[in-house]
Design an enzyme around this catalytic site. Structure first.
Site, PDB file in Angstrom:
ATOM      1  N   THR A 174       0.833  -1.201   0.000  1.00  0.00           N
ATOM      2  CA  THR A 174       0.000   0.000   0.000  1.00  0.00           C
ATOM      3  C   THR A 174       0.872   1.257   0.000  1.00  0.00           C
ATOM      4  O   THR A 174       0.602   2.205  -0.727  1.00  0.00           O
ATOM      5  CB  THR A 174      -0.931   0.002   1.219  1.00  0.00           C
ATOM      6  OG1 THR A 174      -0.203  -0.411   2.374  1.00  0.00           O
ATOM      7  CG2 THR A 174      -2.092  -0.944   1.007  1.00  0.00           C
ATOM      8  N   LYS A 202      -1.326  -8.959   9.019  1.00  0.00           N
ATOM      9  CA  LYS A 202      -0.870  -7.583   9.170  1.00  0.00           C
ATOM     10  C   LYS A 202      -2.100  -6.747   9.472  1.00  0.00           C
ATOM     11  O   LYS A 202      -3.096  -6.802   8.734  1.00  0.00           O
ATOM     12  CB  LYS A 202      -0.186  -7.058   7.907  1.00  0.00           C
ATOM     13  CG  LYS A 202       0.204  -5.572   8.043  1.00  0.00           C
ATOM     14  CD  LYS A 202       0.732  -4.941   6.772  1.00  0.00           C
ATOM     15  CE  LYS A 202       1.011  -3.454   7.032  1.00  0.00           C
ATOM     16  NZ  LYS A 202       1.458  -2.735   5.822  1.00  0.00           N
ATOM     17  N   TYR A 253      -3.923  -9.220   5.218  1.00  0.00           N
ATOM     18  CA  TYR A 253      -3.684  -7.819   5.571  1.00  0.00           C
ATOM     19  C   TYR A 253      -5.014  -7.096   5.807  1.00  0.00           C
ATOM     20  O   TYR A 253      -5.816  -6.931   4.878  1.00  0.00           O
ATOM     21  CB  TYR A 253      -2.899  -7.200   4.418  1.00  0.00           C
ATOM     22  CG  TYR A 253      -2.512  -5.746   4.525  1.00  0.00           C
ATOM     23  CD1 TYR A 253      -2.690  -4.997   5.681  1.00  0.00           C
ATOM     24  CD2 TYR A 253      -1.932  -5.118   3.421  1.00  0.00           C
ATOM     25  CE1 TYR A 253      -2.320  -3.674   5.742  1.00  0.00           C
ATOM     26  CE2 TYR A 253      -1.546  -3.789   3.471  1.00  0.00           C
ATOM     27  CZ  TYR A 253      -1.747  -3.065   4.633  1.00  0.00           C
ATOM     28  OH  TYR A 253      -1.377  -1.753   4.680  1.00  0.00           O
TER      29      TYR A 253
END
Length: 221
Positions: free
Chosen positions: A46, A163, A134
């Site tokens: 990201t 995550k 994530y």
């Protein structure tokens, strides 16, 4: 499959002035981070603006990173709104030599819990690599329930970690408690620099934090 721990860097993506990938700058960054002892490199992240990369650019970035990394594990992102595209990209980065992958839920459209589970389970079945799931609800619009992590950890040995980029100590505490009751080796990693200490104190395993691009030594101390 064992999980991941320590300091993993969600790498920025260097570009030239003409908006092509800057391979030389990428090699420099990978060498800089490797020399400082980080434990992993999350490419197509990201922080690296993966949504703006064409598929061939994403794969080239993985190739350059793998070629330059000396020590850290390389964990490309394979997130996509299409489950099949995520599986396809995961297989491609496996062929290149990646050590694992990172994947978010599909983004923009709100998903029910069962739909998220189906998305991740199909990826787990289709990609023969360690997978970090994530959770970044501020970007995806989808907050992964702890129950989804527990179910995936119980059913898929290659789903090895989480995550979490979410400003909630209570969520992290529940995730660590419940998922590690199922799998002690399941890695729980924060995505927020200022949550690293609390995550470790709660029994988590480290973090994947953007500031480590610049000053990894702050996280490694």
């Amino acid at each position: 499959m064992s999980g991941f721990s320590g300091v993993i860097v969600p790498m920025v993506t260097p570009f030239n002035d003409d908006l092509t990938l800057d391979a030389e700058a990428t090699r420099w960054l990978v060498s800089y981070l490797s020399e400082r002892g980080v434990h992993g490199l999350f490419v197509n992240s990201t922080t690296g603006e993966f949504v703006h990369l064409r598929r061939e650019e994403a794969l080239e970035l993985v190739r350059v990173t793998l070629d330059s990394a000396k020590g850290p594990k390389v964990l490309p992102g394979i997130s996509s709104n299409s489950t099949d595209d995520a599986v396809s990209l995961g297989r491609d980065v496996k062929d290149l030599g990646a050590d694992g992958v990172v994947v978010t839920p599909p983004y923009f459209f709100r998903l029910r819990e069962e739909w998220m589970y189906r998305h991740f389970s199909r990826i787990a079945k289709g990609v023969d690599l360690p997978i970090i799931i994530y959770n970044v609800p501020s970007f995806t619009g989808n907050d992964i329930p702890v129950s989804v992590y527990v179910r995936l950890a119980r059913e898929f040995s290659n789903v090895v970690g989480a995550k979490v980029t979410k400003d909630s100590v209570s969520y992290m505490r529940r995730l660590i408690s419940e998922v590690k009751a199922v799998r002690r080796d399941f890695s729980v990693l924060t995505g927020m620099d200022d949550h690293l200490l609390s995550t470790l104190a709660l029994g988590g395993d480290g973090g994947i934090m953007a500031l480590a691009n610049v000053a990894p030594q702050l996280h490694l101390r």
